[in-house]
Design an enzyme around this catalytic site. Structure first.
Site, PDB file in Angstrom:
ATOM      1  N   ASN A   1       0.817  -1.084  -0.164  1.00 62.31           N
ATOM      2  CA  ASN A   1       0.087  -0.005  -0.010  1.00 62.31           C
ATOM      3  C   ASN A   1       0.817   1.179   0.149  1.00 62.31           C
ATOM      4  OD1 ASN A   1      -2.379   1.701   0.767  1.00 62.31           O
ATOM      5  ND2 ASN A   1      -1.395   1.954   2.413  1.00 62.31           N
TER       6      ASN A   1
ATOM      7  N   TYR B   1       4.236  10.214 -11.319  1.00 59.83           N
ATOM      8  CA  TYR B   1       3.499   9.433 -10.624  1.00 59.83           C
ATOM      9  C   TYR B   1       2.792   8.319 -11.428  1.00 59.83           C
ATOM     10  CZ  TYR B   1      -0.417   8.510  -7.512  1.00 59.83           C
ATOM     11  OH  TYR B   1      -1.378   7.760  -6.915  1.00 59.83           O
TER      12      TYR B   1
END
Length: 245
Positions: free
Chosen positions: A92, A155
């Site tokens: 995560n 990103y």
């Protein structure tokens, strides 16, 4: 159908805030034993430790830098000592940082990939021997990997890399019955009332078919689905959790 998560041994990286925290607590409430890690000591880590204790079960919150290979090795050792093996791994940890491409420095590019891609490699590689046959690996990516985002080339590229990682790894570990999938959330309001500006929320809501922004609970639900028995024939998939953008 019961997801059969009670008694499962779960590792969730980056579990003290936002999506990670909600996912950790969801697994704990489902009866799983959860190990989670965080980078820095914080009130959030202390609060999570207390809340897990209140829920009950065999849980552990440890400090780990998942971009550091030696630290990750120590995390794997803690998992082995605490529970013996792992039935679920949730990668995560991730970072963001909008910047126009023409201003994107090499150091920022590397920071993004260190946290969003290399950390997933390091943790999964270290945990591989701990994963039981039939285990589930869930990577938390982003739906921008499929759409792109202005001021987010680094990103977007890092999250797209997770999709390739997932597709390739599932073929290598499939003979052991291990499944590997990616959850791809839309922009998520992880701090209700103190996170995204109201104008940004309104714009995002206007783009979604369901007419609301993504919440950590929405993502956690998808993670638990991919970790559980009802998804036992799903591997190599990217599950969008973006409300139909």
């Amino acid at each position: 159908m019961d997801q059969n998560l009670a008694g499962k041994r779960v590792l969730v990286t980056g579990g003290t805030r936002g999506i990670g925290r909600t996912t950790v607590l969801a697994f704990a409430r489902a009866g799983a034993g959860v190990i989670t890690c965080h980078h820095k000591e914080s009130e959030a880590a202390e609060n999570l430790t207390r809340e897990l204790k209140e829920i009950g079960g065999r849980h552990l919150v440890v400090r780990t830098d998942v971009t550091d290979e030696r630290d990750v090795a120590r995390l794997a050792d803690r998992c082995r000592e605490h529970v013996g093996g792992l039935d679920v791994l949730v990668n995560n940890v991730g970072v963001d940082g909008p910047v126009p491409f023409e201003e994107l420095a090499a150091d920022e590019w590397r920071r993004m990939f260190d946290h969003n891609v290399t950390a997933t490699y390091l943790v999964t590689h270290a945990a591989l021997a701990l994963l039981t046959d039939g285990a589930s690996v869930v990577n938390v990516g982003s739906s921008v990997a499929l759409r792109g985002r202005a001021n987010g080339v680094h990103y977007t590229a890092s999250k797209a890399a997770l999709i390739g990682f997932t597709r390739a790894l599932c073929k290598e570990v499939g003979p052991r019955g291990i499944r590997v999938n990616t959850v791809a959330p839309g922009l998520t309001e992880t701090e209700p009332g103190a996170g995204l500006p109201a104008a940004a929320v309104e714009r995002i809501v206007g783009m979604t078919a369901l007419g609301r922004i993504c919440l950590p609970e929405d993502v956690a639900g998808a993670v638990l689905f991919l970790a559980g028995d009802t998804s036992r024939y799903i591997s190599g998939a990217t599950l969008n959790v973006d409300g139909g953008v």
